[in-house]
Scaffold this active site. Sequence first.
Site, short mmCIF file in Angstrom:
data_model
loop_
_atom_site.label_atom_id
_atom_site.label_comp_id
_atom_site.label_asym_id
_atom_site.label_seq_id
_atom_site.Cartn_x
_atom_site.Cartn_y
_atom_site.Cartn_z
CD GLU A 29 -2.42 -5.54 6.68
OE1 GLU A 29 -2.04 -4.60 7.40
OE2 GLU A 29 -1.91 -5.82 5.57
CD GLU A 73 2.30 -1.97 7.32
OE1 GLU A 73 2.28 -2.51 6.20
OE2 GLU A 73 1.31 -1.91 8.08
#
Length: 290
Positions: free
Chosen positions: A146, A241
């Site tokens: 990420e 998210e």
Amino acid sequence: MLIGAHGLVFTGTFDEAGLRRAIEGTKNAGFDLIEIPLMDAAAFDSTLAGRMLRDNDLAVTASLGLTPATDLSSDDPAVVAAGRALLEHCIDHVATMGGDVLCGVIYSAMGKYMAPVTERGVAHSQEAISGLAAFAAERGVRLSLEVVNRYESNVFNTGRGALRFLDGVAGDVGVHLDTYHMNIEESDFFQPVHDVAASGKLGYAHIGDSHRGYLGTGTVDFATFFRALHDVAYDGPVVFESFSSAVVSAELSNTLGIWRNLWQDSDDLAAHANRYIRDAMHAVATIDRH
């Protein structure tokens, strides 16, 4: 393409009750997939999670952020070894659940560093990720790194930075783009998608607004991002998210600075996000007719 939700939208704990809340909440909101954060890998029951996922017909991925004690970019070989051991355990959890992706900040600690990463630290991380990629491949799992902002890692903070890091990594490892972090670090939402996709490394996408609240109420240019995903024919997971201190664990709230409650109702937030993402992807697909 699988549209998913992060488990922390629904709960801050992932014991049996927490798993049930997160998995059923994700399913009821209309998602295809849940991303489960492995914040306590030692206590996590992946066999139970796998059974509950099958019962709800949900796909699964998993994620985590390393700590200073398990930082793969540390100069200390003992710390790097601890990180490798933890990530091997997490990869086994993913395989047991029936998932095929482990993502997140798995190449450094997740948190504010007070100095740049060292060359030795980068080399340690690259070597560890190379070994872990092979370990994961044997279990049908792919790692995806990420890209996060400067307050959560000092190894790389842009898509191009991630690609440079992967130049020193052996094995099939993906890049995980996140709109929340892109909004801080990237010049736009179009070029990074194309850059990473052109390398064959675009493996995962997180959808989050600039304040981590309801999608479309912040400053993220989602129209451009979704159009870029369509342009490159991206077919990997797209996962919503969002964090609120009303739900997220206290430890993660402190790490990520989740001091404001921009939402209280997980179910309403999740259902809205599912509609928002699917509507956006449908809309950009119609551009092909123009």
